[in-house]
Design an enzyme around this catalytic site. Sequence first.
Site, mmCIF file in Angstrom:
data_model
loop_
_atom_site.group_PDB
_atom_site.id
_atom_site.type_symbol
_atom_site.label_atom_id
_atom_site.label_comp_id
_atom_site.label_asym_id
_atom_site.label_seq_id
_atom_site.Cartn_x
_atom_site.Cartn_y
_atom_site.Cartn_z
ATOM 1 N N ASP A 74 -3.977 -4.378 125.918
ATOM 2 C CA ASP A 74 -3.755 -3.383 124.856
ATOM 3 C C ASP A 74 -2.926 -2.219 125.404
ATOM 4 O O ASP A 74 -3.215 -1.058 125.134
ATOM 5 C CB ASP A 74 -5.100 -2.911 124.296
ATOM 6 C CG ASP A 74 -4.981 -2.261 122.916
ATOM 7 O OD1 ASP A 74 -3.917 -2.406 122.266
ATOM 8 O OD2 ASP A 74 -5.950 -1.606 122.495
ATOM 9 N N GLY A 120 -10.568 5.546 117.743
ATOM 10 C CA GLY A 120 -9.937 4.609 116.829
ATOM 11 C C GLY A 120 -10.983 3.896 116.003
ATOM 12 O O GLY A 120 -11.989 4.502 115.619
HETATM 13 P P1 ATP Z 1 -11.026 2.184 119.643
HETATM 14 O O1 ATP Z 1 -11.560 1.371 120.781
HETATM 15 O O2 ATP Z 1 -11.963 2.338 118.519
HETATM 16 O O3 ATP Z 1 -9.656 1.739 119.260
HETATM 17 P P2 ATP Z 1 -9.682 3.980 120.969
HETATM 18 O O4 ATP Z 1 -9.232 2.767 121.695
HETATM 19 O O5 ATP Z 1 -8.717 4.590 120.033
HETATM 20 O O6 ATP Z 1 -10.919 3.649 120.203
HETATM 21 P P3 ATP Z 1 -9.268 5.379 123.330
HETATM 22 O O7 ATP Z 1 -7.966 4.680 123.288
HETATM 23 O O8 ATP Z 1 -10.096 5.128 124.532
HETATM 24 O O9 ATP Z 1 -10.120 5.058 122.046
HETATM 25 O O10 ATP Z 1 -9.038 6.936 123.187
HETATM 26 C C1 ATP Z 1 -8.432 7.466 122.018
HETATM 27 C C2 ATP Z 1 -7.741 8.782 122.328
HETATM 28 O O11 ATP Z 1 -8.690 9.723 122.840
HETATM 29 C C3 ATP Z 1 -6.666 8.657 123.396
HETATM 30 O O12 ATP Z 1 -5.425 8.286 122.853
HETATM 31 C C4 ATP Z 1 -6.652 10.056 123.977
HETATM 32 O O13 ATP Z 1 -5.861 10.920 123.176
HETATM 33 C C5 ATP Z 1 -8.106 10.489 123.887
HETATM 34 N N1 ATP Z 1 -8.804 10.158 125.151
HETATM 35 C C6 ATP Z 1 -9.403 8.998 125.451
HETATM 36 N N2 ATP Z 1 -9.947 9.011 126.676
HETATM 37 C C7 ATP Z 1 -9.674 10.222 127.200
HETATM 38 C C8 ATP Z 1 -9.960 10.859 128.472
HETATM 39 N N3 ATP Z 1 -10.639 10.230 129.430
HETATM 40 N N4 ATP Z 1 -9.524 12.121 128.648
HETATM 41 C C9 ATP Z 1 -8.832 12.749 127.677
HETATM 42 N N5 ATP Z 1 -8.531 12.216 126.475
HETATM 43 C C10 ATP Z 1 -8.941 10.969 126.225
HETATM 44 MG MG MG Z 2 -7.039 3.148 122.318
HETATM 45 MG MG MG Z 3 -9.804 0.624 122.147
#
Ligand code: ATP
Ligand code: MG
Ligand code: MG
Length: 282
Positions: free
Chosen positions: A131, A17
């Site tokens: 969140d 993200g």
């Molecule tokens: P930001 O902190 O910048 O918002 P983010 O919060 O979007 O980043 P995450 O929510 O941790 O990042 O992960 C984004 C996406 O990546 C998840 O919705 C999922 O599809 C994939 N993902 C994250 N962690 C994993 C994992 N451990 N295994 C598989 N897929 C994952």
């Molecule tokens: Mg996320």
């Molecule tokens: Mg996040």
Amino acid sequence: GHQLGGRYEILTRIGGGGMALVYKAHDILLNRNVAVKVLRQQFVHDEEFIRRFRREAQSAAALSHPNVVSIYDVGQEEDTHYIVMEYIEGHNLNEIIHERAPLQADEAVRIAVQIGDALEHAHQNHIIHRDIKPHNILIGKNGRVKVTDFGIARAVTSSTITQTGSVVGSVHYFSPEHAKGISTGEKSDLYSLGIVLYQMLTGKLPFFGESPISVALKHLQEEFEEPRKVNPHIPQSVENVILRAMRKNPNERYQSAREMLNDLDTCLKPSRLSEPKATFTS
Ligand code: ATP
Ligand code: MG
Ligand code: MG
């Protein structure tokens, strides 16, 4: 591909993200796949973002639960800050909702129970997720639910407004008190879980609008369409859980994840709820 920390071979991008990117990687040392979350390049010179990124790893690492994604390692290689975690082969709940919502009540309740179990464990360890939303719920091929992204999680005792004064999180899942920028606690996570359950069962969000502000105001002031008006197949018992979790006044909500879990349990068909009974013969 690129190798990180002399150990993690980056394979493909799987998500990310505003703050980070997430990759599937191979841990050469332990010969297993992992997920590696990398702080975005534009933030690597910002101490506040680096602190927040480390806190994410620490919050998640403080937990050890089958419904919470495990943290394996953190590291830094020059400008690259990364968190290594358990790789979940499957989909996030947002993808599942967009593919096939409304879900069957039984399936939705089973997912909510596992999120509730993760929250109970986090809350017992004085961590508020803050969140809870479908993007942050991963569902493995085996159907096991894993909560991830403790990016804005907080210890229960600390202030809710960030150091920069900004409100963080996803406005569609904000509790009214979170929308006002005041105390968020366990009950805010339960409100968000109520919204996730609403969305799984209706295929829509209870509140949506033109701007984040308008959505935040709706959490505070507006009533939402009752789930059974959107989808009459939802059992009354399940609607009752959603309505209780989404009460605007936190004092009228479930007071703990355990309390919500008890009601969710009674929504499941008894045949699947009860363990097979031991039989005694004399
Ligand atoms: P930001 O902190 O910048 O918002 P983010 O919060 O979007 O980043 P995450 O929510 O941790 O990042 O992960 C984004 C996406 O990546 C998840 O919705 C999922 O599809 C994939 N993902 C994250 N962690 C994993 C994992 N451990 N295994 C598989 N897929 C994952
Ligand atoms: Mg996320
Ligand atoms: Mg996040």
